[in-house]
Design a protein around this motif. Structure first.
Motif, mmCIF file in Angstrom:
data_model
loop_
_atom_site.group_PDB
_atom_site.id
_atom_site.type_symbol
_atom_site.label_atom_id
_atom_site.label_comp_id
_atom_site.label_asym_id
_atom_site.label_seq_id
_atom_site.Cartn_x
_atom_site.Cartn_y
_atom_site.Cartn_z
ATOM 1 N N MET A 71 0.846 -1.185 0.000
ATOM 2 C CA MET A 71 0.000 0.000 0.000
ATOM 3 C C MET A 71 0.887 1.242 0.000
ATOM 4 O O MET A 71 2.085 1.179 0.283
ATOM 5 C CB MET A 71 -0.917 0.003 1.225
ATOM 6 N N LYS A 72 0.264 2.396 -0.323
ATOM 7 C CA LYS A 72 1.010 3.645 -0.336
ATOM 8 C C LYS A 72 0.070 4.797 -0.023
ATOM 9 O O LYS A 72 -1.121 4.761 -0.361
ATOM 10 C CB LYS A 72 1.689 3.856 -1.701
ATOM 11 N N PHE A 73 0.637 5.833 0.605
ATOM 12 C CA PHE A 73 -0.141 7.014 0.987
ATOM 13 C C PHE A 73 0.019 8.097 -0.064
ATOM 14 O O PHE A 73 1.134 8.501 -0.402
ATOM 15 C CB PHE A 73 0.339 7.525 2.344
ATOM 16 N N CYS A 74 -1.103 8.578 -0.633
ATOM 17 C CA CYS A 74 -1.070 9.662 -1.615
ATOM 18 C C CYS A 74 -1.087 10.994 -0.882
ATOM 19 O O CYS A 74 -1.976 11.246 -0.051
ATOM 20 C CB CYS A 74 -2.267 9.571 -2.559
ATOM 21 N N LEU A 75 -0.129 11.851 -1.175
ATOM 22 C CA LEU A 75 -0.003 13.127 -0.478
ATOM 23 C C LEU A 75 -1.088 14.126 -0.869
ATOM 24 O O LEU A 75 -1.363 15.066 -0.130
ATOM 25 C CB LEU A 75 1.370 13.737 -0.762
ATOM 26 N N ASP A 76 -1.702 13.944 -2.034
ATOM 27 C CA ASP A 76 -2.718 14.906 -2.470
ATOM 28 C C ASP A 76 -4.090 14.596 -1.874
ATOM 29 O O ASP A 76 -4.711 15.448 -1.248
ATOM 30 C CB ASP A 76 -2.795 14.930 -3.995
ATOM 31 N N CYS A 77 -4.580 13.381 -2.087
ATOM 32 C CA CYS A 77 -5.911 13.034 -1.577
ATOM 33 C C CYS A 77 -5.857 12.472 -0.161
ATOM 34 O O CYS A 77 -6.904 12.190 0.427
ATOM 35 C CB CYS A 77 -6.608 12.049 -2.508
ATOM 36 N N GLU A 78 -4.618 12.302 0.370
ATOM 37 C CA GLU A 78 -4.412 11.838 1.745
ATOM 38 C C GLU A 78 -5.123 10.507 1.992
ATOM 39 O O GLU A 78 -5.809 10.313 3.007
ATOM 40 C CB GLU A 78 -4.886 12.887 2.751
ATOM 41 N N THR A 79 -4.960 9.593 1.039
ATOM 42 C CA THR A 79 -5.611 8.295 1.118
ATOM 43 C C THR A 79 -4.581 7.192 0.946
ATOM 44 O O THR A 79 -3.676 7.310 0.123
ATOM 45 C CB THR A 79 -6.694 8.159 0.027
ATOM 46 N N VAL A 80 -4.728 6.126 1.720
ATOM 47 C CA VAL A 80 -3.867 4.955 1.564
ATOM 48 C C VAL A 80 -4.480 4.047 0.508
ATOM 49 O O VAL A 80 -5.640 3.632 0.632
ATOM 50 C CB VAL A 80 -3.708 4.205 2.907
#
Length: 214
Positions: A71-80
């Motif tokens: 998994m990875k955390f998106c910095l824009d939508c703040e979603t894993v």
């Protein structure tokens, strides 16, 4: 350098252990001049100035989150999200971009509009070497109609796939039709004959031997 070595941060003036400083190959002791918290503040200030200079909205700092494997955390939508939801990028540690596909596409769209005025102008110059103003001039020269069927409002640039030369601006149907006929004039002529009732059939010249139309 040993992590037990102490160092003074140039910004806050505090004495901290080496583990509180990022590595920096260019400095004499192999450590950055500023501790990690001060470095973060400086980095935010640099991004803020760059955003103001480029007329972009400043992106607030979002601390990275611990995520499960795969998994990875998106910095824009703040979603894993799963790694498959991120475009590939071989220059990063995990082989994926910083932002998920929707956010990555949104950033690309914003950049194209900001730098080129519109996505249409960007794609026209990238693919055909023509700007939107030049295409508009070609449409005006065609009296605002498709160069084949004379339908008003053509939008699609037709080009020679061998030489890359732009031929004219066509409507969607005519541009797609040329592609379906593989840009071959002989097939287009046979298609016209077929529509006029002249069906081309092979001629029997000997038992089991047929001659195809030229």
């Amino acid at each position: 350098m040993s992590d037990s070595t102490d160092k003074v941060c140039r910004d806050c003036g505090e004495v901290k252990s080496a583990s509180e400083f990022w590595r920096r190959a260019g400095s004499p002791d192999g450590l950055a001049y500023y501790c990690k918290p001060c470095f973060k503040v400086r980095n935010l200030g640099t991004r803020r100035k760059r955003s103001e200079r480029e007329g972009r909205q400043e992106r607030r700092f979002i601390p990275r989150q611990e995520t499960p494997e795969g998994m990875k955390f998106c910095l824009d939508c703040e979603t894993v999200k799963p790694l498959d939801d991120f475009p590939r990028n071989r220059n990063t540690g995990d082989g994926r971009t910083t932002y998920c596909k929707p956010c990555h596409n949104a950033r690309g769209l914003e950049s194209r509009v900001r730098l080129h005025g519109s996505t249409r102008h960007y794609h026209l110059t990238r693919r055909y070497g023509l700007g939107s103003a030049e295409v508009a001039a070609m449409i005006d020269a065609q009296m605002g109609v498709c160069a084949i069927c004379l339908t008003p409002g053509p939008e699609h640039v037709d080009h020679d796939h061998k030489t890359g030369r732009v031929r004219a601006i066509l409507c969607f149907n005519c541009n797609g039709g040329l592609g379906q006929f593989k840009d071959r004039p002989d097939l287009l002529r046979r298609g016209a004959d077929y529509l006029e009732g002249n069906v081309w059939k092979p001629t029997l010249v000997a038992p089991g031997v047929y001659r195809l139309p030229s």
